[in-house]
Design an enzyme around this catalytic site. Structure first.
Site, PDB file in Angstrom:
ATOM      1  N   CYS A 138      -6.254   5.085   5.252  1.00 24.47           N
ATOM      2  CA  CYS A 138      -5.816   3.980   6.122  1.00 24.47           C
ATOM      3  C   CYS A 138      -6.928   3.525   7.065  1.00 24.47           C
ATOM      4  O   CYS A 138      -6.797   2.497   7.734  1.00 24.47           O
ATOM      5  CB  CYS A 138      -4.581   4.379   6.935  1.00 24.47           C
ATOM      6  SG  CYS A 138      -3.157   4.759   5.908  1.00 24.47           S
TER       7      CYS A 138
ATOM      8  N   ASP B  59       1.660 -13.549   9.959  1.00 28.74           N
ATOM      9  CA  ASP B  59       1.638 -13.753   8.507  1.00 28.74           C
ATOM     10  C   ASP B  59       0.271 -14.266   8.040  1.00 28.74           C
ATOM     11  O   ASP B  59      -0.274 -15.210   8.610  1.00 28.74           O
ATOM     12  CB  ASP B  59       2.720 -14.770   8.117  1.00 28.74           C
ATOM     13  CG  ASP B  59       2.859 -14.876   6.609  1.00 28.74           C
ATOM     14  OD1 ASP B  59       2.681 -13.850   5.917  1.00 28.74           O
ATOM     15  OD2 ASP B  59       3.141 -15.985   6.114  1.00 28.74           O
ATOM     16  N   HIS B  60      -0.251 -13.617   6.996  1.00 31.51           N
ATOM     17  CA  HIS B  60      -1.574 -13.965   6.467  1.00 31.51           C
ATOM     18  C   HIS B  60      -2.669 -13.803   7.531  1.00 31.51           C
ATOM     19  O   HIS B  60      -3.620 -14.587   7.585  1.00 31.51           O
ATOM     20  CB  HIS B  60      -1.572 -15.374   5.857  1.00 31.51           C
ATOM     21  CG  HIS B  60      -0.934 -15.401   4.498  1.00 31.51           C
ATOM     22  ND1 HIS B  60       0.420 -15.256   4.323  1.00 31.51           N
ATOM     23  CD2 HIS B  60      -1.456 -15.529   3.257  1.00 31.51           C
ATOM     24  CE1 HIS B  60       0.693 -15.300   3.021  1.00 31.51           C
ATOM     25  NE2 HIS B  60      -0.416 -15.463   2.358  1.00 31.51           N
TER      26      HIS B  60
ATOM     27  N   HIS C 160      -4.446  -4.641   7.860  1.00 29.62           N
ATOM     28  CA  HIS C 160      -4.734  -3.889   9.087  1.00 29.62           C
ATOM     29  C   HIS C 160      -5.665  -2.725   8.756  1.00 29.62           C
ATOM     30  O   HIS C 160      -5.951  -2.424   7.598  1.00 29.62           O
ATOM     31  CB  HIS C 160      -3.444  -3.394   9.780  1.00 29.62           C
ATOM     32  CG  HIS C 160      -2.718  -2.286   9.094  1.00 29.62           C
ATOM     33  ND1 HIS C 160      -1.857  -1.451   9.748  1.00 29.62           N
ATOM     34  CD2 HIS C 160      -2.716  -1.880   7.791  1.00 29.62           C
ATOM     35  CE1 HIS C 160      -1.345  -0.588   8.895  1.00 29.62           C
ATOM     36  NE2 HIS C 160      -1.847  -0.810   7.714  1.00 29.62           N
TER      37      HIS C 160
ATOM     38  N   HIS D 221      -6.896  -2.769   4.631  1.00 29.89           N
ATOM     39  CA  HIS D 221      -6.016  -2.886   3.467  1.00 29.89           C
ATOM     40  C   HIS D 221      -4.801  -3.666   3.967  1.00 29.89           C
ATOM     41  O   HIS D 221      -4.789  -4.106   5.120  1.00 29.89           O
ATOM     42  CB  HIS D 221      -5.637  -1.502   2.939  1.00 29.89           C
ATOM     43  CG  HIS D 221      -4.816  -0.708   3.894  1.00 29.89           C
ATOM     44  ND1 HIS D 221      -5.365  -0.088   5.001  1.00 29.89           N
ATOM     45  CD2 HIS D 221      -3.478  -0.470   3.969  1.00 29.89           C
ATOM     46  CE1 HIS D 221      -4.415   0.510   5.691  1.00 29.89           C
ATOM     47  NE2 HIS D 221      -3.248   0.284   5.096  1.00 29.89           N
TER      48      HIS D 221
ATOM     49  N   HIS E  91      -0.336  -5.069   3.551  1.00 29.28           N
ATOM     50  CA  HIS E  91       1.057  -4.824   3.165  1.00 29.28           C
ATOM     51  C   HIS E  91       1.873  -6.117   3.170  1.00 29.28           C
ATOM     52  O   HIS E  91       1.536  -7.070   3.867  1.00 29.28           O
ATOM     53  CB  HIS E  91       1.727  -3.857   4.161  1.00 29.28           C
ATOM     54  CG  HIS E  91       1.069  -2.529   4.268  1.00 29.28           C
ATOM     55  ND1 HIS E  91       1.129  -1.588   3.273  1.00 29.28           N
ATOM     56  CD2 HIS E  91       0.313  -1.968   5.253  1.00 29.28           C
ATOM     57  CE1 HIS E  91       0.445  -0.507   3.642  1.00 29.28           C
ATOM     58  NE2 HIS E  91      -0.059  -0.714   4.836  1.00 29.28           N
TER      59      HIS E  91
ATOM     60  N   GLU F 185       6.930  -0.869   6.018  1.00 32.31           N
ATOM     61  CA  GLU F 185       5.523  -1.103   5.665  1.00 32.31           C
ATOM     62  C   GLU F 185       5.331  -1.049   4.156  1.00 32.31           C
ATOM     63  O   GLU F 185       4.567  -1.816   3.581  1.00 32.31           O
ATOM     64  CB  GLU F 185       4.666  -0.036   6.347  1.00 32.31           C
ATOM     65  CG  GLU F 185       3.197  -0.365   6.399  1.00 32.31           C
ATOM     66  CD  GLU F 185       2.392   0.728   7.092  1.00 32.31           C
ATOM     67  OE1 GLU F 185       2.048   0.550   8.259  1.00 32.31           O
ATOM     68  OE2 GLU F 185       2.115   1.766   6.449  1.00 32.31           O
TER      69      GLU F 185
END
Lengths: 134, 134, 134, 134, 134, 134
Positions: free
Chosen positions: E33, E79-80, E14, E39, E41, E124
């Site tokens: 951020c 996801d991904h 994100h 980047h 998580h 996170e």
């Protein structure tokens, strides 16, 4: 040489009991682990393979493929099972972590293609674990 | 109000099975959790009590005392046992985490002296847990 | 060869300080770890022994016996103690994790019967750990 | 010989993609890891160095110094970055864990003074990790 | 009342960025951020539902059903993926953990049948988490 | 209402001892926790604040700001210290987890601007924790 580790979990019950010994000797050797109705664990399994990354992918082995092999060959056979009664490849062994790890090694060792099986680590509780390197 | 939590673990096996229903219905409801030989878990139990710290000690309750009560009343009864067969206070319930947590609450609630039982949290696997607050 | 690991924890305080050096040099070398009143940790100790499973039990070593040895020889001496002042076998060393691990090795190495001591791993914080293999 | 391990974490995104192959082949090889907009992880890095404790300090290496080196040389370059686009020393590699671990080794190996770099362990998710030993 | 919690994980990238503000203001608000390439998580999601155990099963809700709902409605969508670009229900929000948790709540709240959605917890990093209770 | 939790750790030593009581009574109340030279822990602190996300940022509170406040007001005062001797705001209390949590609350409660302090959770060991909600 790079070592790749995949972690999987399974929930199973077992009883530590040597049928060639008396009840009294079993209780002496295995104490509460010899409870006739068994007990169980959330096992944590770590399979480590070793190799060189391939030029095309940067992978030693595709983790999704490794996961699929472990789940098909091991997890599907032991998860939500009783290790003394329900698992073919554990039929004639006392299901200590040591013996389970060795049996897992024998099941997996020829199923990994070019990748080299390096170790099987099995954690029975947060305080007890074993590792077998063939 | 301060909440004090003691964490304990135990290893047990169980089978999810309602004896008033057919095999087929049990399999439909409980799937692999209905395996006839059972399966098992390393349960993580968290008992939370609430109260005010005492002037003399700065304790709401002495953790050693709380630990001793939990081990004597609960852990010694369920650790290395089969929850369907070996535990008096679980005799007539299906041993889901929900029902185990409620049964633990009933065992503990009058054993804590001045401290007030706030919740029973039971983790069955790293992904599944329940909490009961009376 | 199978490696068996037992995990234990203990809570202790220590101060990193070399009495043969000046206060200024100690502060330079050890910074906040040289705080005169000390500080403390929840240490995590992992003792690994190596061997072959025995035919009769399937154990390399009975985990309950290994646990008892570790608790009697090590944990009871260091848990809830100040490592600089309260522990005989740490009297003349600076209690860094490196030195504690070596001292633990020397205490344990002849106490394990047929099993072979393979490594002492000591985790001081979630980010810092050491391992000694003799 | 004592092994000292420092653990650090960083959060980064990446995309597994080989620019010399077709889109179709990339998708076949990397599946959801080839998502054009990338995805990300909280990586856990463990750097292990080996050596003998120094007489004066009882340290193999001052953990604070090791932490500073890792943060300056690695973490500051990859944390909150996109590994395919923002990191000089990863420019021409597919950022698999295998390749990242090797690149980290090359960056660190001459920066540790007397201490000897033993291994780089990189955990991509709680189930997937790699270790490189040079 | 019993609270049932299911834990799932997903890996996503994100970027924290408010398109209605200047680059300078974004950098001031979101610092690293706001990295243009994003980047990522490994998010840990905990969904808690509340209810009474059913007589027939001892379940508040079948964990396998709860898992399937969470995976179908949430995990398969995030996801991904890149949360700013690839997820319909996050299209017009800044993907902070606070906003993701609220969006997850809105997606799930009508999908649980008789069970009552109690909270969405989203972690996170190992140090940062949020919880939303509707 | 969204709850935001920041986790921090610190390493400190303490001694449980009430100076208004006899040595014998202290030993009876606090057992090994009354060891004259003290002992120590890696404490895990979780600070939870509650609020609504702001329109401009999607944050209830900037985690970096929350981290900075916690480190400046609490961690810098207690990390690598002896809680009985080195910490102003703990001078006249027995440093049980209960009392530390209450003291932390009093230090933080007016330092958070618009955000509302919801709870202080303090974990002394992996098995013992307390939570204070004002």
């Amino acid at each position: 040489m790079i070592f790749i580790t995949r972690r999987e979990t399974f929930s199973a019950s077992h009883r530590l009991y040597n049928p060639q010994l008396s009840e009294a000797r079993n209780l002496e050797l295995f104490d509460k682990c010899a409870n006739p109705n068994g007990h169980g664990h959330n096992y944590v399994l770590e399979v480590t393979v070793a190799g060189e990354p391939q030029e095309e992918t940067g992978y030693v082995i595709d983790m999704k493929r490794l996961k699929d092999i472990i789940r098909r060959e091991l997890i599907s056979k032991v998860d939500h099972k009783h290790l003394n009664h329900d698992v073919d490849f554990l039929k004639d062994v006392i299901p200590t972590s040591e013996n389970i790890a060795k049996a897992f090694w024998n099941v997996l060792k020829d199923k990994l293609g070019d990748a080299h099986l390096h170790s099987i680590r099995l954690q029975e509780t947060e305080n007890n674990s074993v590792e077998y390197r063939g």
